[in-house]
Design an enzyme around this catalytic site. Sequence first.
Site, PDB file in Angstrom:
ATOM      1  N   GLU A 113      55.093  29.378  67.845  1.00 55.20           N
ATOM      2  CA  GLU A 113      53.919  28.079  68.161  1.00 55.20           C
ATOM      3  C   GLU A 113      52.890  27.921  67.052  1.00 55.20           C
ATOM      4  O   GLU A 113      51.913  27.966  67.375  1.00 55.20           O
ATOM      5  CB  GLU A 113      53.488  28.289  69.421  1.00 55.20           C
ATOM      6  CG  GLU A 113      54.456  28.111  70.746  1.00 55.20           C
ATOM      7  CD  GLU A 113      53.649  28.101  71.930  1.00 55.20           C
ATOM      8  OE1 GLU A 113      53.608  26.787  72.546  1.00 55.20           O
ATOM      9  OE2 GLU A 113      53.280  28.957  72.536  1.00 55.20           O
ATOM     10  N   HIS A 114      53.272  27.920  65.727  1.00 57.75           N
ATOM     11  CA  HIS A 114      52.306  27.806  64.837  1.00 57.75           C
ATOM     12  C   HIS A 114      53.023  27.300  63.558  1.00 57.75           C
ATOM     13  O   HIS A 114      54.256  27.285  63.420  1.00 57.75           O
ATOM     14  CB  HIS A 114      51.460  29.013  64.642  1.00 57.75           C
ATOM     15  CG  HIS A 114      51.921  30.131  64.063  1.00 57.75           C
ATOM     16  ND1 HIS A 114      52.149  31.225  65.058  1.00 57.75           N
ATOM     17  CD2 HIS A 114      52.595  30.408  62.851  1.00 57.75           C
ATOM     18  CE1 HIS A 114      53.004  32.119  64.481  1.00 57.75           C
ATOM     19  NE2 HIS A 114      53.126  31.672  63.100  1.00 57.75           N
ATOM     20  N   ALA A 115      52.264  26.930  62.471  1.00 57.31           N
ATOM     21  CA  ALA A 115      52.575  26.393  61.109  1.00 57.31           C
ATOM     22  C   ALA A 115      51.792  27.274  60.234  1.00 57.31           C
ATOM     23  O   ALA A 115      50.414  27.986  60.635  1.00 57.31           O
ATOM     24  CB  ALA A 115      52.590  25.072  60.905  1.00 57.31           C
TER      25      ALA A 115
END
Length: 253
Positions: free
Chosen positions: A166-168
């Site tokens: 749930e991130h980049a």
Amino acid sequence: MTNQPVDCIIPHSAQIATGVTLGPRVVLAGNGIVLRQNARLDAAAVIGADVTIGQGAWVRAGAVVLRSVPPNAIVEGNPAQVVGYLDGDGSRRKPDPKHIDIHAFGHLPRPSKFDLDVGKSALFLMRRITDARGALTVGEVPTEVPFSPARYFVVFDVPSMELRGEHAHKQCQQFLICLHGSCRVLLDDGQSRCEVTLDRPDMGVFMPEMIWGTQYRYSPDAVLLVFASRTYEAEDYLRTYDEFLAELESRRP
């Protein structure tokens, strides 16, 4: 929240971010529930304990959600299943992400690479050697793995309803191999999406920088190995989908 819930059941332990919309008679049925920014829960939706509803996700009316929901996903049914995805602001439905069947590539020579058409993401088929003593899989760096790792981490003992990732990353690249069990990897470059179910140790997913990644639907015995191109840097993370889209926009010429 955007609106005040009507006849809803909301435990004190629930974490509800800004912009969340709750329809009438929504039930948050247990502790540990997290509703991320701009999530939408329609009338009579039921959310199970320890479930996270990702940023911008839409839970349709009457859905019973027993597993965490990725960002921007549309879920419905009992038990709820992902039936589509929205764009980043939730204004329109985007084409459903293609699901990559890794077993369809079993006939290809090894090592080899298959582009996933989500940024520079790719599926890698690693060499596999099998004889009477057992099997092993191997990848040489950097000729068969796309970068020289600076660190690794292993994810295991994940409850099946939990979301990971749930991130980049602004700069860090990652390479994911599920050594045991299975998990689903969702890749998103802001325009295109795809999902890959990793369930064998001789295939890996390359996730370059500026790809929004989510891992979910872990099997109870899943062991996910992740190589990273950089050491841990907190400032390299884009923690919300809005931040990710804003960073993409800032990089456009």
